[in-house]
Design a protein around this motif. Sequence first.
Motif, short mmCIF file in Angstrom:
data_model
loop_
_atom_site.label_atom_id
_atom_site.label_comp_id
_atom_site.label_asym_id
_atom_site.label_seq_id
_atom_site.Cartn_x
_atom_site.Cartn_y
_atom_site.Cartn_z
N SER A 35 0.82 -1.20 0.00
CA SER A 35 0.00 0.00 0.00
C SER A 35 0.86 1.26 0.00
O SER A 35 0.61 2.20 -0.76
CB SER A 35 -0.93 -0.01 1.22
OG SER A 35 -1.60 1.20 1.34
N ILE A 36 1.88 1.28 0.84
CA ILE A 36 2.76 2.45 0.93
C ILE A 36 3.54 2.63 -0.37
O ILE A 36 3.66 3.74 -0.89
CB ILE A 36 3.69 2.35 2.15
CG1 ILE A 36 2.86 2.40 3.43
CG2 ILE A 36 4.74 3.46 2.13
CD1 ILE A 36 3.63 2.11 4.69
N ASN A 37 4.06 1.53 -0.92
CA ASN A 37 4.80 1.62 -2.18
C ASN A 37 3.92 2.15 -3.31
O ASN A 37 4.35 2.94 -4.14
CB ASN A 37 5.39 0.26 -2.56
CG ASN A 37 6.56 -0.13 -1.68
OD1 ASN A 37 7.17 0.71 -1.02
ND2 ASN A 37 6.87 -1.41 -1.67
N LYS A 38 2.66 1.72 -3.32
CA LYS A 38 1.71 2.20 -4.32
C LYS A 38 1.48 3.71 -4.18
O LYS A 38 1.46 4.44 -5.17
CB LYS A 38 0.38 1.45 -4.18
CG LYS A 38 -0.61 1.76 -5.26
CD LYS A 38 -1.85 0.90 -5.11
CE LYS A 38 -2.87 1.21 -6.19
NZ LYS A 38 -4.06 0.37 -6.09
N GLN A 39 1.35 4.18 -2.94
CA GLN A 39 1.17 5.62 -2.70
C GLN A 39 2.38 6.41 -3.15
O GLN A 39 2.25 7.46 -3.78
CB GLN A 39 0.92 5.88 -1.21
CG GLN A 39 -0.41 5.39 -0.72
CD GLN A 39 -0.55 5.57 0.79
OE1 GLN A 39 0.24 6.27 1.41
NE2 GLN A 39 -1.54 4.93 1.36
N LEU A 40 3.58 5.92 -2.82
CA LEU A 40 4.80 6.64 -3.17
C LEU A 40 5.07 6.64 -4.68
O LEU A 40 5.73 7.54 -5.19
CB LEU A 40 6.00 6.03 -2.43
CG LEU A 40 6.00 6.21 -0.92
CD1 LEU A 40 7.13 5.40 -0.29
CD2 LEU A 40 6.11 7.68 -0.55
N ALA A 41 4.54 5.65 -5.40
CA ALA A 41 4.76 5.56 -6.84
C ALA A 41 3.75 6.40 -7.63
O ALA A 41 3.99 6.71 -8.80
CB ALA A 41 4.67 4.11 -7.29
#
Length: 93
Positions: free
Chosen positions: A61-67
């Motif tokens: 979830s965090i990686n998706k937000q940062l991307a």
Amino acid sequence: MRVNVNDKESTVSVQFTPTIPHCSMATLIGLSIKVKLLRSLPYRFKIDVNITPGTHATEDSINKQLADKERVAAALENIQLLVAVNQCLASKV
């Protein structure tokens, strides 16, 4: 933290490891790293910031937000969040 820079392809990839698997600050840390790189590098660079695989409970979830460029831009329009990011990046002498 692992950093990979490819000047020919104009890419920077950063993997960071939160202190604990349920770190509530992981998103802020990732956003702060991304903002620092955006402010420091020439515009031509594509910047990827991710949590090291297997080190956080909600890394996907965090990686998706940062991307997501739109999510990052929206986050930086939030004054309180921008203040928090700037405090993270402030140098303390």
